[in-house]
Scaffold this active site. Structure first.
Site, PDB file in Angstrom:
ATOM      1  N   ASP A  51      36.895  23.836  83.251  1.00  0.00           N
ATOM      2  CA  ASP A  51      36.652  24.537  84.516  1.00  0.00           C
ATOM      3  C   ASP A  51      37.325  25.903  84.463  1.00  0.00           C
ATOM      4  O   ASP A  51      38.529  26.005  84.184  1.00  0.00           O
ATOM      5  CB  ASP A  51      37.222  23.746  85.702  1.00  0.00           C
ATOM      6  CG  ASP A  51      36.983  24.487  87.011  1.00  0.00           C
ATOM      7  OD1 ASP A  51      35.834  24.460  87.488  1.00  0.00           O
ATOM      8  OD2 ASP A  51      37.919  25.125  87.533  1.00  0.00           O
ATOM      9  N   TYR A  56      39.922  34.215  87.238  1.00  0.00           N
ATOM     10  CA  TYR A  56      41.170  33.701  86.645  1.00  0.00           C
ATOM     11  C   TYR A  56      41.682  34.703  85.605  1.00  0.00           C
ATOM     12  O   TYR A  56      41.034  34.960  84.588  1.00  0.00           O
ATOM     13  CB  TYR A  56      40.957  32.321  86.006  1.00  0.00           C
ATOM     14  CG  TYR A  56      40.598  31.235  86.995  1.00  0.00           C
ATOM     15  CD1 TYR A  56      40.809  31.392  88.369  1.00  0.00           C
ATOM     16  CD2 TYR A  56      40.052  30.029  86.573  1.00  0.00           C
ATOM     17  CE1 TYR A  56      40.474  30.389  89.282  1.00  0.00           C
ATOM     18  CE2 TYR A  56      39.716  29.019  87.478  1.00  0.00           C
ATOM     19  CZ  TYR A  56      39.935  29.223  88.835  1.00  0.00           C
ATOM     20  OH  TYR A  56      39.594  28.236  89.725  1.00  0.00           O
ATOM     21  N   GLN A 175      33.298  20.770  93.942  1.00  0.00           N
ATOM     22  CA  GLN A 175      34.708  20.908  93.602  1.00  0.00           C
ATOM     23  C   GLN A 175      35.498  21.159  94.880  1.00  0.00           C
ATOM     24  O   GLN A 175      35.113  21.991  95.689  1.00  0.00           O
ATOM     25  CB  GLN A 175      34.881  22.094  92.626  1.00  0.00           C
ATOM     26  CG  GLN A 175      36.298  22.272  92.210  1.00  0.00           C
ATOM     27  CD  GLN A 175      36.533  23.294  91.092  1.00  0.00           C
ATOM     28  OE1 GLN A 175      37.627  23.831  91.008  1.00  0.00           O
ATOM     29  NE2 GLN A 175      35.561  23.553  90.244  1.00  0.00           N
ATOM     30  N   TYR A 215      40.360  19.676  92.428  1.00  0.00           N
ATOM     31  CA  TYR A 215      41.264  20.680  91.830  1.00  0.00           C
ATOM     32  C   TYR A 215      42.691  20.527  92.346  1.00  0.00           C
ATOM     33  O   TYR A 215      42.916  19.870  93.354  1.00  0.00           O
ATOM     34  CB  TYR A 215      40.714  22.104  91.957  1.00  0.00           C
ATOM     35  CG  TYR A 215      40.703  22.777  93.320  1.00  0.00           C
ATOM     36  CD1 TYR A 215      41.858  23.295  93.914  1.00  0.00           C
ATOM     37  CD2 TYR A 215      39.504  22.981  93.986  1.00  0.00           C
ATOM     38  CE1 TYR A 215      41.822  23.965  95.123  1.00  0.00           C
ATOM     39  CE2 TYR A 215      39.446  23.645  95.210  1.00  0.00           C
ATOM     40  CZ  TYR A 215      40.620  24.136  95.777  1.00  0.00           C
ATOM     41  OH  TYR A 215      40.575  24.797  96.982  1.00  0.00           O
ATOM     42  N   LEU A 218      47.820  17.985  90.500  1.00  0.00           N
ATOM     43  CA  LEU A 218      49.274  17.792  90.560  1.00  0.00           C
ATOM     44  C   LEU A 218      49.900  18.658  91.655  1.00  0.00           C
ATOM     45  O   LEU A 218      51.098  18.938  91.612  1.00  0.00           O
ATOM     46  CB  LEU A 218      49.912  18.108  89.203  1.00  0.00           C
ATOM     47  CG  LEU A 218      49.527  17.184  88.044  1.00  0.00           C
ATOM     48  CD1 LEU A 218      50.284  17.568  86.767  1.00  0.00           C
ATOM     49  CD2 LEU A 218      49.800  15.721  88.378  1.00  0.00           C
ATOM     50  N   LYS A 226      58.966  17.113  88.263  1.00  0.00           N
ATOM     51  CA  LYS A 226      60.075  17.839  87.621  1.00  0.00           C
ATOM     52  C   LYS A 226      60.784  18.818  88.554  1.00  0.00           C
ATOM     53  O   LYS A 226      61.809  19.367  88.224  1.00  0.00           O
ATOM     54  CB  LYS A 226      59.563  18.582  86.387  1.00  0.00           C
ATOM     55  CG  LYS A 226      58.734  19.795  86.718  1.00  0.00           C
ATOM     56  CD  LYS A 226      58.327  20.586  85.509  1.00  0.00           C
ATOM     57  CE  LYS A 226      57.415  21.718  85.939  1.00  0.00           C
ATOM     58  NZ  LYS A 226      56.686  22.340  84.897  1.00  0.00           N
ATOM     59  N   GLY A 291      45.469  21.536  85.322  1.00  0.00           N
ATOM     60  CA  GLY A 291      46.004  22.713  84.646  1.00  0.00           C
ATOM     61  C   GLY A 291      47.217  22.310  83.822  1.00  0.00           C
ATOM     62  O   GLY A 291      47.904  21.347  84.145  1.00  0.00           O
ATOM     63  N   ALA A 292      47.460  23.035  82.732  1.00  0.00           N
ATOM     64  CA  ALA A 292      48.668  22.776  81.930  1.00  0.00           C
ATOM     65  C   ALA A 292      49.231  24.117  81.493  1.00  0.00           C
ATOM     66  O   ALA A 292      48.475  25.017  81.119  1.00  0.00           O
ATOM     67  CB  ALA A 292      48.329  21.919  80.715  1.00  0.00           C
ATOM     68  N   GLN A 297      52.414  19.515  78.145  1.00  0.00           N
ATOM     69  CA  GLN A 297      51.970  19.024  79.464  1.00  0.00           C
ATOM     70  C   GLN A 297      50.581  18.412  79.369  1.00  0.00           C
ATOM     71  O   GLN A 297      50.294  17.387  80.004  1.00  0.00           O
ATOM     72  CB  GLN A 297      51.958  20.169  80.484  1.00  0.00           C
ATOM     73  CG  GLN A 297      53.345  20.658  80.863  1.00  0.00           C
ATOM     74  CD  GLN A 297      53.309  21.753  81.923  1.00  0.00           C
ATOM     75  OE1 GLN A 297      52.239  22.231  82.305  1.00  0.00           O
ATOM     76  NE2 GLN A 297      54.468  22.162  82.382  1.00  0.00           N
TER      77      GLN A 297
HETATM   78  N1  LIG Z   1      37.712  25.968  93.050  1.00  0.00           N
HETATM   79  C1  LIG Z   1      38.850  26.485  93.421  1.00  0.00           C
HETATM   80  O1  LIG Z   1      38.926  27.211  94.419  1.00  0.00           O
HETATM   81  C2  LIG Z   1      40.089  26.172  92.631  1.00  0.00           C
HETATM   82  C3  LIG Z   1      41.360  26.454  93.176  1.00  0.00           C
HETATM   83  C4  LIG Z   1      42.491  26.138  92.407  1.00  0.00           C
HETATM   84  C5  LIG Z   1      42.355  25.570  91.155  1.00  0.00           C
HETATM   85  N2  LIG Z   1      41.106  25.336  90.643  1.00  0.00           N
HETATM   86  C6  LIG Z   1      40.939  24.740  89.293  1.00  0.00           C
HETATM   87  O2  LIG Z   1      41.758  23.593  89.172  1.00  0.00           O
HETATM   88  C7  LIG Z   1      42.597  23.709  88.020  1.00  0.00           C
HETATM   89  C8  LIG Z   1      43.893  22.938  88.217  1.00  0.00           C
HETATM   90  O3  LIG Z   1      44.509  23.247  89.435  1.00  0.00           O
HETATM   91  P1  LIG Z   1      45.898  23.976  89.546  1.00  0.00           P
HETATM   92  O4  LIG Z   1      46.147  24.695  88.264  1.00  0.00           O
HETATM   93  O5  LIG Z   1      45.881  24.695  90.832  1.00  0.00           O
HETATM   94  O6  LIG Z   1      46.954  22.855  89.747  1.00  0.00           O
HETATM   95  P2  LIG Z   1      47.519  21.550  88.987  1.00  0.00           P
HETATM   96  O7  LIG Z   1      46.617  21.126  87.888  1.00  0.00           O
HETATM   97  O8  LIG Z   1      47.794  20.656  90.095  1.00  0.00           O
HETATM   98  O9  LIG Z   1      48.903  22.088  88.408  1.00  0.00           O
HETATM   99  C9  LIG Z   1      49.019  22.678  87.164  1.00  0.00           C
HETATM  100  C10 LIG Z   1      50.472  23.021  86.902  1.00  0.00           C
HETATM  101  O10 LIG Z   1      51.308  21.875  87.068  1.00  0.00           O
HETATM  102  C11 LIG Z   1      52.341  21.893  86.102  1.00  0.00           C
HETATM  103  N3  LIG Z   1      52.154  20.731  85.201  1.00  0.00           N
HETATM  104  C12 LIG Z   1      50.984  20.240  84.705  1.00  0.00           C
HETATM  105  N4  LIG Z   1      51.195  19.159  83.939  1.00  0.00           N
HETATM  106  C13 LIG Z   1      52.542  18.957  83.943  1.00  0.00           C
HETATM  107  C14 LIG Z   1      53.368  17.995  83.337  1.00  0.00           C
HETATM  108  N5  LIG Z   1      52.888  17.027  82.579  1.00  0.00           N
HETATM  109  N6  LIG Z   1      54.713  18.086  83.558  1.00  0.00           N
HETATM  110  C15 LIG Z   1      55.222  19.062  84.318  1.00  0.00           C
HETATM  111  N7  LIG Z   1      54.462  20.014  84.926  1.00  0.00           N
HETATM  112  C16 LIG Z   1      53.144  19.943  84.752  1.00  0.00           C
HETATM  113  C17 LIG Z   1      52.218  23.193  85.333  1.00  0.00           C
HETATM  114  O11 LIG Z   1      52.962  24.188  86.024  1.00  0.00           O
HETATM  115  P3  LIG Z   1      54.389  24.806  85.533  1.00  0.00           P
HETATM  116  O12 LIG Z   1      54.066  26.199  85.158  1.00  0.00           O
HETATM  117  O13 LIG Z   1      55.238  24.712  86.734  1.00  0.00           O
HETATM  118  O14 LIG Z   1      54.890  23.999  84.386  1.00  0.00           O
HETATM  119  C18 LIG Z   1      50.723  23.466  85.465  1.00  0.00           C
HETATM  120  O15 LIG Z   1      50.371  24.801  85.257  1.00  0.00           O
HETATM  121  C19 LIG Z   1      42.730  25.222  87.818  1.00  0.00           C
HETATM  122  O16 LIG Z   1      43.105  25.563  86.507  1.00  0.00           O
HETATM  123  C20 LIG Z   1      41.340  25.668  88.154  1.00  0.00           C
HETATM  124  O17 LIG Z   1      40.481  25.451  87.047  1.00  0.00           O
HETATM  125  C21 LIG Z   1      39.991  25.615  91.378  1.00  0.00           C
END
Ligand SMILES: NC(=O)c1ccc[n+]([C@@H]2O[C@H](COP(=O)([O-])OP(=O)(O)OC[C@H]3O[C@@H](n4cnc5c(N)ncnc54)[C@H](OP(=O)(O)O)[C@@H]3O)[C@@H](O)[C@H]2O)c1
Length: 327
Positions: A51, A56, A175, A215, A218, A226, A291-292, A297
């Site tokens: 995704d 981005y 999504q 989305y 985490l 953490k 996201g990672a 991660q």
């Molecule tokens: N459609 C939309 O409007 C929309 C909006 C938001 C996101 N998205 C999509 O959703 C994806 C994921 O959402 P998100 O990035 O907002 O949030 P998420 O997946 O909830 O959080 C990702 C963050 O959590 C931390 N993390 C992940 N795995 C970990 C682990 N095993 N241990 C410790 N920390 C961990 C990392 O941050 P640290 O830097 O703190 O380590 C990582 O960058 C995005 O990349 C995007 O593709 C879409």
């Protein structure tokens, strides 16, 4: 890896996908080498769903994925779900635009950055109420006919609007923001949401055979377990703009995350795996776009596939997260 299949998408989709937002450096900064290592860990784990969006990293996420895909030649092994409709100006101020002119420009930009001739799922990132949906749907039909996109997805849409859109063309995926503590939440950063995920989106995708991509699984890292306090972001990190990470909202979320962490310790599984498995046990969830920030991660999150939450665990978790059911 476990793969899921829905009626409106022909391919099997890995239940863990990869969210590519932080490839662009909007979070705490990410080197392209780090991004490459994250992608390799994802592919090793059997992930076939990416995704991404033009906005981005203000185009950098798509560019870097394009380079890495070309170098390693895995384009045909994955589904790319990119987006359109969020444009930005020279000061990086964003605006919604789903007009025909804008989409026709955006698609060619994305294809060129991704170094591919088609995008598998083309998603409307956020609604644009200034453009008639008929104009947007007609444009997407043109793109489908030209072979530039294969499926259409809606992101952050109300179910009334999804219904209206489906009268004009097929919608293959949705999504929305969804995690243990943001189940029917009414805002994302400072944007009011026009949908309640658990109450409205889940029943809709199930009834209509659409893929569902939650989305922020985490909660942008809060559910990794953490966090010691709220002040761990660097100045440039976009999460500083999330009002849920400032008072008065933060304390409640943080305390609940701490309770969940204590529960995770008691059952001997990390909280990130619990958060991923809580989503995975929902039949409506097709792929969790996690996201990672580094390859470790990614590997840690993939470990959730090694076990499942029992009905008893789900009940116990529900008592902790119940206050957030309608928040
Ligand atoms: N459609 C939309 O409007 C929309 C909006 C938001 C996101 N998205 C999509 O959703 C994806 C994921 O959402 P998100 O990035 O907002 O949030 P998420 O997946 O909830 O959080 C990702 C963050 O959590 C931390 N993390 C992940 N795995 C970990 C682990 N095993 N241990 C410790 N920390 C961990 C990392 O941050 P640290 O830097 O703190 O380590 C990582 O960058 C995005 O990349 C995007 O593709 C879409």
């Amino acid at each position: 890896m476990i793969y899921r299949k829905v009626e409106k998408v022909k391919e099997n989709i890995s239940v863990i996908g990869i969210g590519c937002w932080n490839f662009g450096g909007d979070w705490d900064g990410s080197s392209d080498k780090n991004t490459e290592n994250i992608i390799m860990a994802a592919l090793d784990g059997g992930i076939n769903f990416f995704d991404i969006a033009p906005v981005y990293g203000f185009s950098h996420s798509e560019t870097v994925l394009g380079h890495i895909m070309k170098r390693y030649g895995f384009r045909n092994k994955i589904l790319i779900a990119s987006k359109c409709g969020l444009r930005w100006d020279k000061n990086r101020k964003t605006r919604n635009d789903l007009s025909r002119k804008s989409i026709l420009w955006e698609i060619d930009q994305s294809l060129s950055r991704l170094q591919t001739d088609h995008i598998d799922i083309y998603q409307l990132h956020w609604p644009d109420h200034a453009t008639p949906i008929e104009e947007t749907a007609e444009t997407l039909k043109e793109l489908k006919k030209a072979g530039k996109i294969r499926y259409v997805g809606l992101s952050n849409y109300s179910q009334e609007e999804v219904k209206r859109f489906e009268q004009l063309m097929e919608v293959n995926s949705q999504q929305s923001l969804y995690n243990m503590l943001e189940r029917n939440t009414s805002s994302y950063h400072n944007i009011p949401l026009e949908y309640k995920t658990e109450e409205e989106v889940l029943p809709y995708v199930k009834e209509h055979g659409q893929a569902f991509l939650p989305y922020s699984p985490l909660f942008q890292g809060l559910l990794s377990g953490k966090w010691k306090d709220k002040n761990h972001f660097s100045k440039q990190d976009i999460r500083n703009e999330n009002p849920k990470f400032s008072e008065p909202a933060f304390s409640g979320y943080f305390e609940t995350a701490q309770k969940l962490k204590a529960y995770a310790d008691a059952i001997g599984h990390p909280l990130n795996e619990i958060a991923m498995n809580w989503l995975r046990q929902k039949e409506e969830v097709t792929t969790i776009i996690a996201g990672a920030s580094n390859p470790e991660q990614m590997k840690q999150n993939l470990k959730c596939l090694e076990w499942e939450l029992t009905p008893q665990m789900l009940k116990e978790i529900e008592t902790i997260i119940e206050p957030y059911k309608y928040l």
